[in-house]
Design an enzyme around this catalytic site. Structure first.
Site, mmCIF file in Angstrom:
data_model
loop_
_atom_site.group_PDB
_atom_site.id
_atom_site.type_symbol
_atom_site.label_atom_id
_atom_site.label_comp_id
_atom_site.label_asym_id
_atom_site.label_seq_id
_atom_site.Cartn_x
_atom_site.Cartn_y
_atom_site.Cartn_z
ATOM 1 N N HIS A 150 -10.426 -9.000 7.894
ATOM 2 C CA HIS A 150 -9.020 -8.700 8.190
ATOM 3 C C HIS A 150 -8.383 -7.913 7.047
ATOM 4 O O HIS A 150 -7.732 -6.883 7.262
ATOM 5 C CB HIS A 150 -8.279 -10.023 8.414
ATOM 6 C CG HIS A 150 -6.839 -9.874 8.762
ATOM 7 N ND1 HIS A 150 -6.367 -9.935 10.057
ATOM 8 C CD2 HIS A 150 -5.737 -9.670 7.989
ATOM 9 C CE1 HIS A 150 -5.068 -9.770 10.068
ATOM 10 N NE2 HIS A 150 -4.656 -9.612 8.815
ATOM 11 N N GLU A 151 -8.574 -8.395 5.825
ATOM 12 C CA GLU A 151 -7.930 -7.759 4.675
ATOM 13 C C GLU A 151 -8.596 -6.445 4.289
ATOM 14 O O GLU A 151 -7.932 -5.552 3.766
ATOM 15 C CB GLU A 151 -7.928 -8.719 3.480
ATOM 16 C CG GLU A 151 -7.129 -9.980 3.712
ATOM 17 C CD GLU A 151 -5.698 -9.683 4.133
ATOM 18 O OE1 GLU A 151 -5.092 -8.723 3.602
ATOM 19 O OE2 GLU A 151 -5.179 -10.420 4.986
ATOM 20 N N HIS A 154 -6.736 -3.929 6.261
ATOM 21 C CA HIS A 154 -5.455 -3.558 5.641
ATOM 22 C C HIS A 154 -5.668 -2.621 4.452
ATOM 23 O O HIS A 154 -4.963 -1.608 4.296
ATOM 24 C CB HIS A 154 -4.719 -4.812 5.155
ATOM 25 C CG HIS A 154 -4.132 -5.636 6.258
ATOM 26 N ND1 HIS A 154 -3.363 -5.103 7.262
ATOM 27 C CD2 HIS A 154 -4.179 -6.978 6.499
ATOM 28 C CE1 HIS A 154 -2.976 -6.069 8.078
ATOM 29 N NE2 HIS A 154 -3.455 -7.213 7.641
#
Length: 498
Positions: A150-151, A154
């Site tokens: 997920h990160e 980003h």
């Protein structure tokens, strides 16, 4: 000790700062710049492809937000309908068995930088969902892997949009692991709302891709392991709990291959679960026995009723005899205490006497007279003698672990396919929980910020006055928060009420 000594406190704080550590009650965080070069390499790799990739992710994030609201609203209406119905239907009852991993994320603003924190809340496991100790490794690994993926989304998206990347980190909140990226706030605020949406949607987009990869891994696993394991021949027993009713001299053992439950064929673990579900929902099946054999095996016994209204005709001390009910042309309520194994072995299952008529030999369909919800189940696991199980079918399901993969060679591990399967299944559950809960626009959740940038990109030109823009933003968040609150309220009410 640290408070009593200023020098020791300063040394401790310097040590934490040197290694990028931060420790507070229930929370420990580690941040590093070691991976910055790798992040920048990813963010600058094929810019046009990354632009298309994160643009698709932005569209997916918008669809996920509206889809989660619709799905959450529909589920809430089903829950309300179930609460107001005096006799809830079975299909509504299954709704409460859905595993929902509740995940929350937060954004922490500093003066010079923005930390995008992907945090897993302490109620990630819904009370009432069974998570044994043996599954904790898979559970926490899935949370950490999903958080890192997920990160990474980003971080790479931020670099693609020319936002400075300060670092990557991992944290532990109570016992739940997670990950975060540190971005420069000023750069993030200067880019357009559409660019901000690409950055904020990249995380959930990458989680979705991880879910698709996990699904494909599950789907292709039989083909991948085909040279070493074969499938479609039964369910292989990998573990039998010590307190399992299937544990015993004539029970199941590790390495046994289950091929049938009653007359239900078992070719895989899915068949095992399906057969047990059907056996649990349907009435007890009977077994064909000739009139001569019935007369030979039966013996006089006292008939009495149990507290639940069912009939017993065998001694409570008997471990081999079971009370059977049957009917003839004169009486439809006859009972006989019979040795279970002799009756069941080499007998076909039946529902009525008509199922047993063959070669003009008088036969009866004898049905075990057991307590409510209790079943007599014949489990075939050749070449061993059939196991006769008496109890609730779900007890058998919960205490026996099986695999659909049978090793081609004896030296191959029977647990390896199970480990791979479980590692693929947990990210799917995690991604589902993330979509279902985190995509709702509400206060304190990740999509709080996503929804703000979405409104800024779509309605800022229509709503001229800043006050009306924020008022509309506040109303939508209030509605989303109320929807989520009532969902959890009714959900836990229904769970605890049962």
């Amino acid at each position: 000790v640290l408070q009593s000594s200023n020098s020791l406190k300063a040394s401790y704080e310097d040590w934490l700062l040197t290694y990028g550590l931060s420790v507070s009650p229930f929370h420990m965080r580690w941040q590093t710049a070691l991976f910055n070069r790798q992040f920048y390499n990813w963010g600058r790799w094929k810019p046009r492809f990354l632009y298309l990739w994160f643009s698709i992710g932005m569209v997916f994030g918008i669809v996920a937000m509206f889809g989660s609201v619709i799905l959450l609203g529909k589920t809430l209406m089903q829950t309300l309908t179930q609460m107001l119905t005096e006799a809830p239907k079975a299909q509504n009852d299954r709704m409460l068995q859905v595993v929902v991993s509740v995940l929350s994320s937060g954004l922490y603003l500093r003066r010079y930088k923005l930390i995008v924190l992907h945090e897993n809340s302490p109620y990630s496991v819904v009370p009432g969902v069974n998570l044994p100790v043996s599954q904790l490794t898979y559970f926490f690994s899935a949370i950490l892997i999903s958080g890192v993926i997920h990160e990474v989304g980003h971080g790479v998206a931020a670099i693609r949009e020319q936002v400075r990347f300060n670092g990557f980190g991992i944290f532990i909140f109570i016992v739940y692991p997670g990950a975060f990226v540190d971005l420069f706030t000023t750069h993030l605020q200067l880019i357009s709302p559409v660019q901000q949406l690409r950055i904020f949607c990249a995380g959930v987009w990458h989680n979705f891709v991880l879910g698709v990869a996990s699904f494909m891994g599950l789907f292709l696993l039989p083909a991948i392991l085909f040279p070493f394991y074969y499938t479609g021949v039964g369910a292989l027993v990998t573990e039998v709990a010590e307190d399992s009713p299937a544990n015993g001299p004539r029970g199941l053992f590790v390495g046994d291959l289950v091929t049938n439950l009653q007359d239900c064929p078992v070719y895989s673990v899915e068949d095992w679960n399906s057969c047990l579900g059907d056996i649990s929902e349907k009435s007890q099946v009977g077994y064909c026995i000739s009139a001569a054999t019935l007369q030979q095996l039966s013996f006089p016994a006292r008939v009495y009723r149990r507290l639940d209204g069912t009939v017993e005709c065998c001694s409570n001390n008997s471990l081999t005899d079971i009370c059977f009910s049957y009917s003839n042309n004169l009486d439809s309520h006859l009972y006989a205490c019979l040795p279970a194994r002799k009756v069941i072995e080499a007998s076909k299952v039946c529902r009525t006497n008509m199922d047993c008529q063959k070669d003009f030999v008088p036969s009866f369909c004898v049905t075990p007279s057991l307590e409510n919800q209790t079943r007599l189940i014949r489990v075939k696991h050749p070449p061993h003698i059939d196991m006769l199980y008496v109890g609730h079918p779900m007890h058998l399901q919960y205490t026996v672990s099986l695999s659909s993969f049978v090793p081609r060679q004896n030296f191959l591990s029977i647990d390896l396919p199970v480990v791979i399967e479980t590692f693929c299944k947990y990210p799917l559950k995690y991604v589902w929980g993330f979509f279902f809960i985190n995509a709702v626009p509400c206060f304190a959740f990740f999509f709080f910020f996503f929804f703000f940038f979405f409104l800024e990109a779509t309605l800022s030109s229509l709503i001229v006055f800043f006050f009306f823009f924020f008022f509309f933003f506040f109303l939508i968040l209030l509605a989303g928060s109320a929807l989520l609150f009532f969902f959890f309220f009714f959900f836990f009410f229904m769970v605890t009420a049962r």
